[in-house]
Design a protein around this motif. Structure first.
Motif, PDB file in Angstrom:
ATOM      1  N   GLU A   1       0.828  -1.202   0.000  1.00  0.00           N
ATOM      2  CA  GLU A   1       0.000   0.000   0.000  1.00  0.00           C
ATOM      3  C   GLU A   1       0.867   1.259   0.000  1.00  0.00           C
ATOM      4  O   GLU A   1       0.559   2.244  -0.687  1.00  0.00           O
ATOM      5  CB  GLU A   1      -0.920  -0.006   1.216  1.00  0.00           C
ATOM      6  N   ASN A   2       1.975   1.234   0.758  1.00  0.00           N
ATOM      7  CA  ASN A   2       2.887   2.378   0.757  1.00  0.00           C
ATOM      8  C   ASN A   2       3.520   2.575  -0.617  1.00  0.00           C
ATOM      9  O   ASN A   2       3.684   3.713  -1.088  1.00  0.00           O
ATOM     10  CB  ASN A   2       3.967   2.184   1.815  1.00  0.00           C
ATOM     11  N   ASN A   3       3.903   1.464  -1.265  1.00  0.00           N
ATOM     12  CA  ASN A   3       4.466   1.558  -2.617  1.00  0.00           C
ATOM     13  C   ASN A   3       3.438   2.124  -3.592  1.00  0.00           C
ATOM     14  O   ASN A   3       3.772   2.922  -4.473  1.00  0.00           O
ATOM     15  CB  ASN A   3       4.940   0.185  -3.082  1.00  0.00           C
ATOM     16  N   ARG A   4       2.192   1.684  -3.433  1.00  0.00           N
ATOM     17  CA  ARG A   4       1.120   2.183  -4.307  1.00  0.00           C
ATOM     18  C   ARG A   4       0.942   3.687  -4.134  1.00  0.00           C
ATOM     19  O   ARG A   4       0.825   4.426  -5.125  1.00  0.00           O
ATOM     20  CB  ARG A   4      -0.180   1.449  -3.981  1.00  0.00           C
ATOM     21  N   SER A   5       0.936   4.158  -2.898  1.00  0.00           N
ATOM     22  CA  SER A   5       0.801   5.591  -2.652  1.00  0.00           C
ATOM     23  C   SER A   5       1.982   6.358  -3.224  1.00  0.00           C
ATOM     24  O   SER A   5       1.822   7.448  -3.790  1.00  0.00           O
ATOM     25  CB  SER A   5       0.681   5.857  -1.147  1.00  0.00           C
ATOM     26  N   GLY A   6       3.187   5.780  -3.088  1.00  0.00           N
ATOM     27  CA  GLY A   6       4.364   6.437  -3.646  1.00  0.00           C
ATOM     28  C   GLY A   6       4.299   6.546  -5.153  1.00  0.00           C
ATOM     29  O   GLY A   6       4.679   7.578  -5.737  1.00  0.00           O
ATOM     30  N   GLN A   7       3.818   5.503  -5.818  1.00  0.00           N
ATOM     31  CA  GLN A   7       3.678   5.541  -7.272  1.00  0.00           C
ATOM     32  C   GLN A   7       2.652   6.584  -7.704  1.00  0.00           C
ATOM     33  O   GLN A   7       2.852   7.306  -8.690  1.00  0.00           O
ATOM     34  CB  GLN A   7       3.280   4.161  -7.781  1.00  0.00           C
ATOM     35  N   PHE A   8       1.547   6.670  -6.958  1.00  0.00           N
ATOM     36  CA  PHE A   8       0.537   7.680  -7.283  1.00  0.00           C
ATOM     37  C   PHE A   8       1.101   9.093  -7.120  1.00  0.00           C
ATOM     38  O   PHE A   8       0.837   9.985  -7.945  1.00  0.00           O
ATOM     39  CB  PHE A   8      -0.697   7.512  -6.408  1.00  0.00           C
ATOM     40  N   ARG A   9       1.886   9.309  -6.082  1.00  0.00           N
ATOM     41  CA  ARG A   9       2.460  10.641  -5.864  1.00  0.00           C
ATOM     42  C   ARG A   9       3.465  10.985  -6.968  1.00  0.00           C
ATOM     43  O   ARG A   9       3.528  12.136  -7.427  1.00  0.00           O
ATOM     44  CB  ARG A   9       3.123  10.705  -4.492  1.00  0.00           C
ATOM     45  N   SER A  10       4.246  10.000  -7.386  1.00  0.00           N
ATOM     46  CA  SER A  10       5.182  10.236  -8.488  1.00  0.00           C
ATOM     47  C   SER A  10       4.428  10.568  -9.773  1.00  0.00           C
ATOM     48  O   SER A  10       4.814  11.479 -10.523  1.00  0.00           O
ATOM     49  CB  SER A  10       6.061   9.000  -8.697  1.00  0.00           C
ATOM     50  N   SER A  11       3.353   9.830 -10.033  1.00  0.00           N
ATOM     51  CA  SER A  11       2.553  10.098 -11.227  1.00  0.00           C
ATOM     52  C   SER A  11       1.947  11.501 -11.179  1.00  0.00           C
ATOM     53  O   SER A  11       1.894  12.204 -12.195  1.00  0.00           O
ATOM     54  CB  SER A  11       1.434   9.049 -11.353  1.00  0.00           C
ATOM     55  N   LEU A  12       1.496  11.893  -9.985  1.00  0.00           N
ATOM     56  CA  LEU A  12       0.916  13.227  -9.845  1.00  0.00           C
ATOM     57  C   LEU A  12       1.946  14.305 -10.132  1.00  0.00           C
ATOM     58  O   LEU A  12       1.663  15.310 -10.809  1.00  0.00           O
ATOM     59  CB  LEU A  12       0.348  13.393  -8.437  1.00  0.00           C
ATOM     60  N   GLY A  13       3.170  14.108  -9.643  1.00  0.00           N
ATOM     61  CA  GLY A  13       4.230  15.077  -9.910  1.00  0.00           C
ATOM     62  C   GLY A  13       4.552  15.178 -11.395  1.00  0.00           C
ATOM     63  O   GLY A  13       4.741  16.286 -11.933  1.00  0.00           O
TER      64      GLY A  13
END
Length: 216
Positions: free
Chosen positions: A173-185
């Motif tokens: 779940e933490n990895n998923r959130s990190g990927q979403f934040r990278s995509s948002l950036g």
């Protein structure tokens, strides 16, 4: 207007339309990512999932041979003094006092449990011992001892497995959130670039139009 100017204007118009479409797509992508980040992560994962004594005892066969099979091959080979500084409940302390080898087994189990979860591990294990002892109170001593050992072993396997699965789920779940934040950036940077590009093309078009009016 020359042919070259007409072709250049047409290309710039096409590029402007493509940039606007890409900008709209980037904004929609950002909205989707924000909703994904804001949405709950589904079922809340508990880092230290409890194991009830009834769940453990329900998996114990109850026969002497079967209990021996569960208790003999179950102990990890780790030798970690994981109980230091923790409160050892009375039922568990009694077992440790009766059999010195059980301390090594317990240390091995605790070595597979994160430090913050070790006190709940001891508490639940003691509850399993107390329930197993009550269940086998009328048995012969050897059978009762084997049953308690099997219950302890079974609890350790169930608990460590659940803690490991929970840790893996939390990490995913933490990895998923990190990927979403990278995509948002990335989408934000792309949207900013497209916005600047559209503004530059608009300025260039207006400048060209004013230049044409002066020449006319």
């Amino acid at each position: 207007m020359s042919l070259a100017d007409k072709v250049e204007r047409r290309l710039l118009g096409t590029a402007r339309i493509l940039c606007i479409v890409a900008l709209v797509a980037a904004v929609m992508g950002m909205i989707a990512v924000v909703f994904a980040l804001a949405a709950p992560a589904g079922t809340g994962v508990i880092a230290d999932p409890p194991v009830a004594a009834s769940d453990v005892l329900g998996t114990i066969p109850g026969t002497e041979a079967a209990n021996d099979a569960l208790s003999n091959g179950a102990a990890p080979t780790l030798d970690v003094a994981g109980a230091a500084g923790l409160v050892v409940p009375a039922a568990l302390r009694a077992v440790l006092n009766q059999d010195d080898a059980s301390q090594t087994v317990l240390d091995g189990w605790l070595g597979s449990v994160p430090p913050p979860d070790r006190q709940p591990f001891l508490d639940e294990l003691s509850d399993v011992i107390a329930r197993a002892s009550q269940h086998a109170a009328t048995w012969e001593w050897d059978d009762r001892e084997r049953y308690v050992a099997a219950a302890m072993s079974q609890y350790a396997h169930m608990k460590i497995e659940r803690v490991t699965l929970a840790a893996n789920a939390i990490e995913a779940e933490n990895n998923r959130s990190g990927q979403f934040r990278s995509s948002l950036g990335i989408l934000l940077a792309l949207a900013g670039f497209l916005t600047v590009l559209i503004l530059l093309m608009a300025i260039e078009r207006n400048t060209r139009s004013l230049r044409g009016q002066r020449q006319g």
